[in-house]
Scaffold this active site. Structure first.
Site, PDB file in Angstrom:
ATOM      1  N   ASP A  29       0.869  -1.175   0.000  1.00  0.00           N
ATOM      2  CA  ASP A  29       0.000   0.000   0.000  1.00  0.00           C
ATOM      3  C   ASP A  29       0.907   1.226   0.000  1.00  0.00           C
ATOM      4  O   ASP A  29       1.843   1.310   0.800  1.00  0.00           O
ATOM      5  CB  ASP A  29      -0.875  -0.014   1.258  1.00  0.00           C
ATOM      6  CG  ASP A  29      -1.969   1.040   1.229  1.00  0.00           C
ATOM      7  OD1 ASP A  29      -1.675   2.207   0.894  1.00  0.00           O
ATOM      8  OD2 ASP A  29      -3.109   0.712   1.569  1.00  0.00           O
ATOM      9  N   ILE A  30       0.682   2.169  -0.912  1.00  0.00           N
ATOM     10  CA  ILE A  30       1.551   3.357  -0.973  1.00  0.00           C
ATOM     11  C   ILE A  30       1.199   4.404   0.083  1.00  0.00           C
ATOM     12  O   ILE A  30       1.911   5.387   0.234  1.00  0.00           O
ATOM     13  CB  ILE A  30       1.593   4.003  -2.381  1.00  0.00           C
ATOM     14  CG1 ILE A  30       0.202   4.452  -2.824  1.00  0.00           C
ATOM     15  CG2 ILE A  30       2.227   3.057  -3.380  1.00  0.00           C
ATOM     16  CD1 ILE A  30       0.227   5.365  -4.025  1.00  0.00           C
ATOM     17  N   GLU A  88     -12.551   4.063  -2.099  1.00  0.00           N
ATOM     18  CA  GLU A  88     -11.873   4.877  -3.107  1.00  0.00           C
ATOM     19  C   GLU A  88     -11.660   4.136  -4.419  1.00  0.00           C
ATOM     20  O   GLU A  88     -11.761   4.720  -5.485  1.00  0.00           O
ATOM     21  CB  GLU A  88     -10.509   5.381  -2.600  1.00  0.00           C
ATOM     22  CG  GLU A  88     -10.605   6.372  -1.468  1.00  0.00           C
ATOM     23  CD  GLU A  88     -10.282   5.734  -0.131  1.00  0.00           C
ATOM     24  OE1 GLU A  88      -9.708   4.632  -0.100  1.00  0.00           O
ATOM     25  OE2 GLU A  88     -10.622   6.333   0.894  1.00  0.00           O
ATOM     26  N   HIS A  93     -10.580  -5.777  -2.486  1.00  0.00           N
ATOM     27  CA  HIS A  93      -9.228  -5.935  -1.949  1.00  0.00           C
ATOM     28  C   HIS A  93      -9.273  -6.135  -0.442  1.00  0.00           C
ATOM     29  O   HIS A  93     -10.246  -5.772   0.204  1.00  0.00           O
ATOM     30  CB  HIS A  93      -8.342  -4.731  -2.292  1.00  0.00           C
ATOM     31  CG  HIS A  93      -8.844  -3.412  -1.787  1.00  0.00           C
ATOM     32  ND1 HIS A  93      -9.897  -2.740  -2.374  1.00  0.00           N
ATOM     33  CD2 HIS A  93      -8.432  -2.629  -0.764  1.00  0.00           C
ATOM     34  CE1 HIS A  93     -10.099  -1.596  -1.734  1.00  0.00           C
ATOM     35  NE2 HIS A  93      -9.232  -1.507  -0.733  1.00  0.00           N
ATOM     36  N   HIS A  95      -6.724  -5.563   3.051  1.00  0.00           N
ATOM     37  CA  HIS A  95      -5.518  -4.971   3.626  1.00  0.00           C
ATOM     38  C   HIS A  95      -4.915  -5.983   4.586  1.00  0.00           C
ATOM     39  O   HIS A  95      -5.635  -6.546   5.427  1.00  0.00           O
ATOM     40  CB  HIS A  95      -5.865  -3.714   4.439  1.00  0.00           C
ATOM     41  CG  HIS A  95      -6.420  -2.587   3.648  1.00  0.00           C
ATOM     42  ND1 HIS A  95      -5.667  -1.519   3.242  1.00  0.00           N
ATOM     43  CD2 HIS A  95      -7.685  -2.362   3.197  1.00  0.00           C
ATOM     44  CE1 HIS A  95      -6.434  -0.670   2.569  1.00  0.00           C
ATOM     45  NE2 HIS A  95      -7.665  -1.157   2.537  1.00  0.00           N
TER      46      HIS A  95
END
Length: 129
Positions: A29-30, A88, A93, A95
């Site tokens: 994750d950026i 967003e 997905h 995390h």
């Protein structure tokens, strides 16, 4: 139109890839909550995780389990949290977040890491995968 995650899978947008197989993709994750925060996605573009076919959802969790085990070996932590959250990007997905306390999984605080830090973390996790 392809999601940002599909563009990452296709190599159109760079990422710090952790692992990939024919159906799933994992990358850092950026905007991480902790060092080693990874996103795991199905390559199939589906907005809502619970709209995935049952076998695809099960496969996502099996792939995520392998990634989580690699994270735990590479990043000092008590556990790896699994969080399904996010509006967003309209692409299912999960995390995976290294944690030593529940406060480590607060989405209102993000780390700022350098390219070198991201590369070092990704390499550590890839070696354990």
């Amino acid at each position: 139109m392809a999601t940002v995650f599909t563009k990452i899978v296709n190599g159109e947008i760079p990422s710090y890839k952790i692992a990939e197989d024919e159906n799933y993709f994992a990358f850092l994750d950026i905007n991480p909550l902790q060092k080693g925060h990874v996103l795991v996605i199905p390559k199939q573009e589906t907005d809502y995780i619970f709209d995935l076919e049952p076998d695809v959802l099960a496969g996502l969790h099996k792939f995520a389990q392998r990634v989580a085990k690699a994270i735990k070996k590479a990043i000092p932590c008590k556990k790896v949290a699994v969080v399904v959250l996010g509006l967003e990007v309209p692409h299912a997905h999960v995390h995976l977040i290294p944690m030593n306390a529940e406060s480590d999984v607060r989405f209102d605080k993000k780390l700022q890491l350098t390219k070198e830090e991201f590369e070092e973390i990704a390499e550590k996790i890839r070696k354990e995968f």
